[in-house]
Structure formats: structure tokens, C-alpha cells
Design an enzyme around this catalytic site. Structure first.
Site, mmCIF file in Angstrom:
data_model
loop_
_atom_site.group_PDB
_atom_site.id
_atom_site.type_symbol
_atom_site.label_atom_id
_atom_site.label_comp_id
_atom_site.label_asym_id
_atom_site.label_seq_id
_atom_site.Cartn_x
_atom_site.Cartn_y
_atom_site.Cartn_z
ATOM 1 C CG HIS A 1 26.234 -23.154 2.439
ATOM 2 N ND1 HIS A 1 26.889 -23.451 1.268
ATOM 3 C CD2 HIS A 1 27.146 -23.358 3.430
ATOM 4 C CE1 HIS A 1 28.134 -23.812 1.532
ATOM 5 N NE2 HIS A 1 28.314 -23.772 2.842
ATOM 6 C CB SER B 1 30.899 -26.086 -1.808
ATOM 7 O OG SER B 1 29.990 -25.274 -1.119
ATOM 8 N NE ARG C 1 28.607 -30.483 5.867
ATOM 9 C CZ ARG C 1 29.653 -30.392 5.079
ATOM 10 N NH1 ARG C 1 29.496 -30.429 3.783
ATOM 11 N NH2 ARG C 1 30.872 -30.288 5.562
ATOM 12 C CE LYS D 1 36.731 -25.332 2.221
ATOM 13 N NZ LYS D 1 35.338 -24.945 2.474
HETATM 14 O O1 PNS Z 1 32.998 -22.436 4.245
HETATM 15 P P1 PNS Z 1 34.276 -22.649 5.024
HETATM 16 O O2 PNS Z 1 35.461 -22.728 4.078
HETATM 17 O O3 PNS Z 1 34.197 -23.815 5.955
HETATM 18 O O4 PNS Z 1 34.472 -21.343 5.927
HETATM 19 C C1 PNS Z 1 35.595 -21.218 6.776
HETATM 20 C C2 PNS Z 1 35.859 -19.745 7.094
HETATM 21 C C3 PNS Z 1 36.054 -18.969 5.793
HETATM 22 C C4 PNS Z 1 34.680 -19.166 7.862
HETATM 23 C C5 PNS Z 1 37.141 -19.672 7.983
HETATM 24 O O5 PNS Z 1 38.221 -20.232 7.284
HETATM 25 C C6 PNS Z 1 37.453 -18.246 8.407
HETATM 26 O O6 PNS Z 1 36.885 -17.754 9.370
HETATM 27 N N1 PNS Z 1 38.353 -17.580 7.647
HETATM 28 C C7 PNS Z 1 38.750 -16.226 7.940
HETATM 29 C C8 PNS Z 1 40.157 -16.200 8.555
HETATM 30 C C9 PNS Z 1 40.083 -16.568 10.011
HETATM 31 O O7 PNS Z 1 39.482 -15.889 10.824
HETATM 32 N N2 PNS Z 1 40.770 -17.660 10.380
HETATM 33 C C10 PNS Z 1 40.831 -18.092 11.752
HETATM 34 C C11 PNS Z 1 39.770 -19.100 12.085
HETATM 35 S S1 PNS Z 1 40.019 -20.556 11.157
#
Ligand code: PNS
Length: 175
Positions: free
Chosen positions: A16, A128, A91, A40
């Protein structure tokens, strides 16, 4: 132009940091935003406040990077903040399919643009979740995360180590 680097950051890794550092060279301002990932749910090691503290410490040396959090849709955050670009790190090819879907969906529901930055190959196996697992058994993760994350992982797992050691010592003791 400004950018947002969204994620769970549980905790932020060296991969990151690599993506963020490179984004900070390309954009005037980058906001690292801790968001909620429904996949998650209930599986976080660090609380939201802990993740924000780690992020603030890990990014303190980057003058055009700030830290934020938002509990709703990423596209709503982008609209609310009038931010420009979403940054996501890649990645390996395995990340691409999922990220492509999300980028298209975000564009469809929020007219947002996503820019992918490839993390350096040395971080291609670092996540992570793997870092959390290695750290939970006392493994050395110091290369894989910034110092703020390593210290927080050590603090979090100190109790776990102590309990395991006590159990092992008890098992070793002759009855
Ligand atoms: O680090 P991650 O868990 O891969 O990040 C994913 C994240 C948090 C960016 C994604 O789940 C997100 O955008 N969450 C906010 C809710 C949302 O907009 N969901 C619709 C797209 S999945």
C-alpha cells in the site's frame, strides 16, 4: 488533480505504501480513506480508530497525503468530496478481475475514474491478511509493513503470545 486511495487498511502494508508514495508524486493531493468492505465484515483485527492512527503515523512524512474515513459508498464519498480520481493498487493478475469489476461498477453508478498503480513486484505476495496471520504466530513482518503497522501488530499480539507461551510452558511441565 486530487486523488483518493480507498481501502480497508487492516493494517496498511508496504505494498500500500509503495502505491501511495507513487500516487503522491503524480497527484497534488492524495486522501487515504478507510472504508467499509462488506466482504470483510467482522473480520478486522484493528478497530477503525486504530487503523486511522496507524495510517496517520505511516503517512506523516508525505506532505500532500491526508487520512480520512467514510462509511458509505465510495462513489458518494467521491461526489461529496469533489475528488477526482480513485487510486487502486494491483499486485498480480489475480487482483485485476475483481478490481476491473469494481472500477466499472463505480463508473456506472458514480461516473468515477479509477487509476491502477502496480505495486512493486517485491510486494506482490504481501497482503494485510497474510501479514496479520504471520504476525499472530510471532513471525517477522518488519519488511512487509511500515513501522507504525509493525508496532501496532506487536502490541495487538503481545497478549496472544503470552497466553500461548504460558499454555506451552504448562504443557511442558512434568505432572
Ligand atoms: O482494501 P480493500 O478491502 O480491498 O478495499 C475495498 C474497498 C473498501 C475500497 C471497497 O470495498 C469499497 O469501496 N467499499 C465502500 C462501499 C462501496 O462503495 N462498495 C461498492 C463497490 S465494491
Amino acid at each position: 488533480m486530487n486523488a483518493v486511495f480507498p481501502g480497508s487498511f487492516d493494517p496498511i502494508t508496504s505494498g500500500h505504501m509503495d502505491v501511495l508514495t507513487r500516487a503522491a508524486k503524480m497527484f497534488e493531493q492524495v486522501t487515504v480513506t478507510v472504508m467499509h468492505n462488506a466482504r470483510k465484515q467482522g473480520r478486522h483485527l484493528f478497530t477503525l480508530d486504530e487503523r486511522l492512527d496507524i495510517l496517520r503515523e505511516a503517512t506523516a512524512h508525505l506532505p500532500n497525503v491526508s487520512v480520512d474515513t467514510f462509511g458509505g459508498l465510495l462513489v458518494d464519498y467521491m461526489a461529496q468530496q469533489q475528488q477526482g480520481i480513485i487510486i487502486r493498487g494491483l499486485r498480480a493478475v489475480s487482483d485485476y478481475e475483481y478490481e476491473l469489476q469494481i472500477a466499472h461498477l463505480n463508473r456506472q453508478i458514480g461516473d468515477t475514474e479509477t487509476v491502477f498503480i502496480m505495486a512493486a513486484t517485491r510486494w506482490s505476495f504481501v497482503s494485510s491478511s497474510m501479514v496479520r496471520e504471520i504476525a499472530s504466530y510471532g513471525g517477522d513482518i518488519s519488511e512487509m509493513v511500515p513501522r507504525a503497522s509493525a508496532a501496532a501488530l506487536r502490541r495487538k499480539h503481545d497478549d496472544v503470545y503470552a497466553e500461548r507461551e504460558a499454555a506451552l510452558a504448562a504443557a511442558r511441565r512434568p505432572s
